[in-house]
Scaffold this motif. Structure first.
Motif, PDB file in Angstrom:
ATOM      1  N   ALA A   1      55.486 -24.835 -71.291  1.00 18.58           N
ATOM      2  CA  ALA A   1      55.727 -23.604 -72.229  1.00 18.58           C
ATOM      3  C   ALA A   1      54.860 -23.278 -73.104  1.00 18.58           C
ATOM      4  CB  ALA A   1      57.118 -23.940 -72.722  1.00 18.58           C
TER       5      ALA A   1
ATOM      6  N   LEU B   1      61.369 -13.375 -72.789  1.00 22.14           N
ATOM      7  CA  LEU B   1      62.000 -14.499 -72.616  1.00 22.14           C
ATOM      8  C   LEU B   1      62.305 -14.769 -70.944  1.00 22.14           C
ATOM      9  CD1 LEU B   1      64.315 -15.093 -75.682  1.00 22.14           C
ATOM     10  CD2 LEU B   1      62.442 -16.536 -74.989  1.00 22.14           C
TER      11      LEU B   1
ATOM     12  N   SER C   1      60.817 -17.659 -68.683  1.00 25.61           N
ATOM     13  CA  SER C   1      61.447 -18.763 -68.058  1.00 25.61           C
ATOM     14  C   SER C   1      61.238 -18.490 -66.436  1.00 25.61           C
ATOM     15  CB  SER C   1      63.025 -18.053 -68.228  1.00 25.61           C
ATOM     16  OG  SER C   1      63.863 -18.889 -67.310  1.00 25.61           O
TER      17      SER C   1
ATOM     18  N   HIS D   1      66.790 -24.219 -66.550  1.00 23.23           N
ATOM     19  CA  HIS D   1      67.054 -23.259 -67.555  1.00 23.23           C
ATOM     20  C   HIS D   1      67.383 -24.002 -68.893  1.00 23.23           C
ATOM     21  CE1 HIS D   1      68.277 -19.741 -69.544  1.00 23.23           C
ATOM     22  NE2 HIS D   1      69.587 -20.129 -69.749  1.00 23.23           N
TER      23      HIS D   1
ATOM     24  N   PHE E   1      64.201 -25.451 -70.150  1.00 21.87           N
ATOM     25  CA  PHE E   1      63.292 -24.091 -70.600  1.00 21.87           C
ATOM     26  C   PHE E   1      63.773 -23.959 -72.033  1.00 21.87           C
ATOM     27  CE2 PHE E   1      63.067 -19.822 -71.549  1.00 21.87           C
ATOM     28  CZ  PHE E   1      61.652 -19.526 -71.627  1.00 21.87           C
ATOM     29  N   ILE E   2      64.899 -24.002 -72.316  1.00 28.70           N
ATOM     30  CA  ILE E   2      65.876 -23.511 -73.702  1.00 28.70           C
ATOM     31  C   ILE E   2      65.251 -24.677 -74.714  1.00 28.70           C
ATOM     32  CG2 ILE E   2      67.930 -23.647 -74.620  1.00 28.70           C
ATOM     33  CD1 ILE E   2      69.099 -22.252 -72.501  1.00 28.70           C
TER      34      ILE E   2
END
Length: 570
Positions: free
Chosen positions: A491, A504, A508, A536, A539-540
């Motif tokens: 990231a 975002l 993502s 997901h 990623f968050i």
């Protein structure tokens, strides 16, 4: 209060009992069975000090008649201590003073008035208060340098840049002597780890003995030293061949060079202290007020060529006789306190200067008497013409002669003598052959360990995780993103490619593309929907960690966007 007594009792009974008393069953009390009260502490103190023969009963003794040592309790930060607990403890301990003699040391960072502000009169009246102040941290630093570096007792030395790194951290960051000593220990460790010839960094007799057992590789390491190579180039051609080919001759020459290095340090530190006695009290302190400042200047450059040294000599030429004599006496004590005999003539020469300055008083009295007699003889009757003529002749004679007084001549001789000592003995360590054996000069390595650079370290860890993890799977070319790297690293490298505002959704999708490239083998084990949910969530979590580290922040300028906070790769 219970917790306070518990901590006090555990520290006293576990740490401050000698070995013989620990062997006794009466003193060996487990942590759980200790009754935390002043009575138990008094009983423990009586059992520890019962070996002393005291004729007078303990209850009838005053504190000045204690023969057993009292218990010393140090409260490092009195301002942050709980006031009610401290008041109760002082009241309770005052009632057990005869059975449990106690000395309290309060560490106060602000002002002694805080004692009366935290303790009411009923409590402070129970204390016999004495104020004392510790030395300043700079004086402690000077003492550490004086005992460890400015001596021939310990052969290990620091170069100018390394010493500058340690003193700058001390003076501009923490004022911590403990951290300075840790930096000194780290320098010692790095020197013995990185320098193959550090085996010779020991006292002179042991170093001479070790030279005889040097291997061929170690002899080659000596020949590769830059200072030794410069030394060989200055020798005759026959001696050069012998030093480069004959191992036995090389070892003998190495012993001689190490002995010369020891003599150099002995003379160096004596002259350094002598020069410090002369310059430490000059106006505006051109060479520094502390000896460490003078030492750093001498390590950095030839002090004789500096403007500060020239101004110091100029100020010395303007001092009065009393000031010079006081400096000479201090300098004489420096040379007399040394057990070395390399500069024995220097001490005699300083003693001669002292005697000459003392003899000036008697000569000055005689000159005053002579001048008074000559003036009385000169006051004879004469006419105006002859008086004017004699005055003109005296004026011309004074202009022609302009002789210095005996004190001025002697003062100039003293300054020239000090200057000659500095020019002869205060030479740079780099001019001495084999100085690399004793001096640690890797200031860059030390700075990397001691000077914290969290932004650079974070960028290195996130941009190139192989640098810290040493996992071959993480090795990649510059600009590439390894798909097996940690999620936060993926990231982070993706966010470096974005502008001020980061979408975002795009971020993502790019993250999922990189991650799924590494997980194609597991595509059949879970469904695509579950895999997307897992990616997901990862990623968050990575975005949240980057926000916590301060790389991004939420923004209201655009929906589903975050703002980038760092630029330039750090």
């Amino acid at each position: 209060m219970k917790h306070f007594l518990q901590k006090l009792a555990s520290q006293l009974m576990d740490c401050n009992v000698d070995v013989q008393s620990k062997e006794k069953e009466s003193v060996q009390v487990t942590q759980k069975k200790i009754p935390y009260s002043m009575d138990s502490l008094s009983t423990w103190y009586m059992s520890v000090t019962q070996k002393t023969d005291v004729k007078m009963p303990r209850k009838k003794r005053t504190p000045s008649q204690w023969q057993s040592p009292p218990v010393v309790l140090i409260l490092k930060d009195m301002e942050s201590f709980t006031t009610k607990v401290l008041q109760d403890f002082i009241i309770i301990s005052s009632q057990h003073l005869h059975e449990f003699p106690l000395i309290l040391i309060f560490g106060i960072a602000t002002s002694p008035v805080v004692v009366h502000r935290l303790l009411p009169h009923a409590v402070s009246s129970l204390l016999c208060i004495e104020l004392f102040q510790s030395l300043s941290c700079k004086e402690h630093l000077t003492t550490v340098l004086d005992k460890l570096l400015l001596t021939t007792q310990f052969p290990f030395k620091l170069s100018e840049k390394v010493l500058q790194v340690l003193t700058n951290i001390f003076l501009y960051h923490d004022f911590s002597i403990q951290n300075f000593i840790k930096g000194l220990q780290l320098s010692l460790l790095e020197h013995f780890y990185s320098q193959p010839l550090s085996v010779l960094c020991c006292n002179l007799p042991e170093a001479k003995r070790r030279i005889n057992f040097l291997s061929d590789n170690q002899c080659e390491n000596i020949r590769r030293l830059p200072s030794f190579r410069r030394y060989v180039e200055k020798q005759a051609s026959e001696k050069q061949v012998a030093l480069l080919t004959n191992e036995r001759f090389l070892k003998e020459e190495t012993q001689s060079l190490l002995e010369n290095l020891h003599v150099y340090h002995t003379n160096y530190f004596l002259v350094l202290r002598c020069l410090h006695q002369f310059t430490s009290s000059l106006p505006k302190y051109p060479l520094g007020r502390q000896i460490r400042e003078l030492y750093c200047t001498c390590l950095e450059k030839n002090i004789q060529d500096s403007e500060e040294y020239a101004s110091a000599l100029q100020l010395l030429r303007m001092l009065a006789k009393d000031e010079l004599m006081a400096m000479l006496q201090k300098c004489f004590k420096v040379f007399k306190s040394s057990s070395e005999k390399q500069l024995g003539n220097t001490a005699k020469r300083i003693e001669e200067f002292l005697a000459q300055f003392q003899s000036l008083d008697a000569e000055a009295k005689e000159e005053e008497e002579d001048t008074s007699e000559s003036q009385s003889k000169g006051l004879q009757k004469t006419d105006l013409y002859h008086l004017q003529k004699s005055l003109l002749e005296m004026k011309e004679l004074r202009r022609a002669s302009k002789r210095q007084t005996k004190f001025e001549v002697l003062r100039e001789q003293l300054v020239s003598f000090i200057d000659s000592l500095a020019r002869e003995y205060l030479l740079l360590p780099e001019t001495q052959p084999l100085h690399e054996v004793l001096y640690f000069s890797a200031a860059h390595t030390l700075r990397q360990h001691l000077n914290a650079a969290p932004r650079i370290a974070l960028h290195t860890a996130l941009n190139n995780p192989y640098y810290y993890l040493k996992n071959e799977a993480l090795r990649s070319d510059e600009g590439c993103i390894p798909n097996v790297a940690p999620d936060i690293c993926i990231a982070y490298k993706l966010h470096l490619e974005c502008s001020r505002l980061i979408n975002l959704v795009d971020w993502s999708e790019a993250f999922a593309t990189v991650v799924t490239a590494a997980e194609k083998m597991d595509a059949n084990s879970v469904t695509s929907e579950e895999r997307n949910e897992i990616i997901h969530a990862r990623f968050i979590r990575a975005v949240s960690e980057l926000e916590l580290l301060g790389f991004i922040k939420p923004t209201k300028q655009k929906t589903d966007h975050v703002a980038r906070l760092t630029w330039g790769g750090c």
